[in-house]
Design a protein around this motif. Structure first.
Motif, PDB file in Angstrom:
ATOM      1  N   SER A 125       0.844  -1.200   0.000  1.00 42.05           N
ATOM      2  CA  SER A 125       0.000   0.000   0.000  1.00 42.05           C
ATOM      3  C   SER A 125       0.877   1.246   0.000  1.00 42.05           C
ATOM      4  O   SER A 125       1.928   1.278   0.656  1.00 42.05           O
ATOM      5  CB  SER A 125      -0.908   0.015   1.229  1.00 42.05           C
ATOM      6  N   PHE A 126       0.443   2.258  -0.725  1.00 45.71           N
ATOM      7  CA  PHE A 126       1.164   3.521  -0.766  1.00 45.71           C
ATOM      8  C   PHE A 126       0.224   4.600  -1.284  1.00 45.71           C
ATOM      9  O   PHE A 126      -0.956   4.332  -1.581  1.00 45.71           O
ATOM     10  CB  PHE A 126       2.447   3.431  -1.618  1.00 45.71           C
ATOM     11  N   GLU A 127       0.706   5.822  -1.379  1.00 48.18           N
ATOM     12  CA  GLU A 127      -0.102   6.947  -1.829  1.00 48.18           C
ATOM     13  C   GLU A 127       0.398   7.429  -3.190  1.00 48.18           C
ATOM     14  O   GLU A 127       1.597   7.490  -3.436  1.00 48.18           O
ATOM     15  CB  GLU A 127      -0.016   8.106  -0.830  1.00 48.18           C
ATOM     16  N   ILE A 128      -0.540   7.775  -4.055  1.00 48.23           N
ATOM     17  CA  ILE A 128      -0.238   8.480  -5.296  1.00 48.23           C
ATOM     18  C   ILE A 128      -1.136   9.707  -5.311  1.00 48.23           C
ATOM     19  O   ILE A 128      -2.348   9.597  -5.517  1.00 48.23           O
ATOM     20  CB  ILE A 128      -0.491   7.626  -6.551  1.00 48.23           C
ATOM     21  N   GLY A 129      -0.557  10.875  -5.058  1.00 45.66           N
ATOM     22  CA  GLY A 129      -1.377  12.080  -4.951  1.00 45.66           C
ATOM     23  C   GLY A 129      -2.449  11.893  -3.884  1.00 45.66           C
ATOM     24  O   GLY A 129      -2.153  11.447  -2.767  1.00 45.66           O
ATOM     25  N   PRO A 130      -3.717  12.181  -4.213  1.00 48.22           N
ATOM     26  CA  PRO A 130      -4.785  12.044  -3.227  1.00 48.22           C
ATOM     27  C   PRO A 130      -5.313  10.619  -3.095  1.00 48.22           C
ATOM     28  O   PRO A 130      -6.210  10.364  -2.287  1.00 48.22           O
ATOM     29  CB  PRO A 130      -5.882  12.956  -3.792  1.00 48.22           C
ATOM     30  N   PHE A 131      -4.747   9.689  -3.860  1.00 50.12           N
ATOM     31  CA  PHE A 131      -5.258   8.319  -3.887  1.00 50.12           C
ATOM     32  C   PHE A 131      -4.490   7.412  -2.929  1.00 50.12           C
ATOM     33  O   PHE A 131      -3.254   7.451  -2.879  1.00 50.12           O
ATOM     34  CB  PHE A 131      -5.150   7.731  -5.299  1.00 50.12           C
ATOM     35  N   SER A 132      -5.223   6.595  -2.204  1.00 48.14           N
ATOM     36  CA  SER A 132      -4.631   5.494  -1.450  1.00 48.14           C
ATOM     37  C   SER A 132      -4.702   4.259  -2.340  1.00 48.14           C
ATOM     38  O   SER A 132      -5.791   3.881  -2.786  1.00 48.14           O
ATOM     39  CB  SER A 132      -5.402   5.244  -0.146  1.00 48.14           C
ATOM     40  N   VAL A 133      -3.560   3.657  -2.622  1.00 47.10           N
ATOM     41  CA  VAL A 133      -3.555   2.534  -3.551  1.00 47.10           C
ATOM     42  C   VAL A 133      -2.965   1.295  -2.886  1.00 47.10           C
ATOM     43  O   VAL A 133      -2.144   1.387  -1.961  1.00 47.10           O
ATOM     44  CB  VAL A 133      -2.789   2.863  -4.848  1.00 47.10           C
TER      45      VAL A 133
END
Length: 250
Positions: A125-133
């Protein structure tokens, strides 16, 4: 979140569609999932060349990544305003080398990294901009990842290319929209750990209790209506075929 289908053809572009590419937007942030053959031209219908904020590559087969070579040209050799600043690119291990090799004539071995900020994708799990992916490795002949994208209490899952596998079920668990490949035809192609057929895509959506299923990555030689009918045999929720320029509010 807003999802726009930039391209949805599998294996090679059709007369109607570029290969796999999907634009996801939220809070003014633009994330592109894959950039297959023909996608860069079609993308410009939906945003400017330099308006993307990040790119995610599910795997390194040409029909999912090869237009990154053309995008390198657009960013590296831009004359109006100078060379574009590096944009984050998330992909499997070896992404930079793969793209540099495919381009074959970059000014140096590190030229790609001057306009692309490469990040290696692994399960997690990690963040890309405002998205939690969240990404998980799926079943394909090369290293390939499915992705679950969450924002504002909503979830989008994209399978990438895969055969039947349990990690994909978990990625799609309770997803508001499950964008799932269905390249094979039930009863025609049967090659494990390569692609799904419509029936299998429906079965995975049902197991995951996904709220909506959109079938994608159907090659030009495959009848999409057969795959759609097969998916409806195994999944009782809303199901449809991806189409270029289609948009979804999630």
């Amino acid at each position: 979140m807003k999802l726009t289908v930039v391209g949805c053809s599998g294996s090679f572009p059709s007369a109607e569609s570029a290969c796999s590419s999907y634009l996801v937007e939220a809070d003014g942030f633009r994330l592109l999932l894959d950039m297959g053959n023909g996608a860069l031209g079609e993308l410009q219908r939906h945003c400017g060349l330099y308006d993307l904020d990040a790119i995610y590559l599910s795997h390194l087969h040409a029909d999912h990544c090869i237009d990154m070579c053309a995008y390198f040209v657009a960013r590296y050799y831009r004359h109006d305003g100078g060379r574009a600043a590096p944009i984050p690119v998330y992909g499997p291990e070896g992404t930079e080398h793969r793209l540099t090799t495919a381009y074959a004539d970059t000014p140096s071995a590190s030229s790609m990294s001057e306009v692309f900020d490469f990040h290696t994708v692994k399960p997690g799990s990690f963040e890309i901009g405002p998205f939690s992916v969240h990404t998980e490795k799926v079943s394909h002949p090369v290293e390939a990842y499915g992705i679950r994208i969450e924002h504002g209490g909503r979830t989008l899952t994209y399978s990438g290319d895969t055969g039947v596998c349990d990690p994909l079920v978990e990625l799609a668990r309770d997803a508001d929209l499950f964008l799932c490949e269905a390249a094979f035809t039930h009863g025609k192609e049967c090659i494990p750990d390569l692609h799904l057929n419509g029936r299998e895509a429906g079965e995975i959506a049902a197991r995951a209790a996904a709220r909506r299923l959109v079938l994608t990555h159907i090659p030009p030689w495959t009848d999409p209506q057969v795959n759609l009918a097969d998916a409806r045999e195994t999944y009782t929720g809303p199901v449809e075929l991806a189409a270029p320029r289609a948009t979804y509010e999630i």
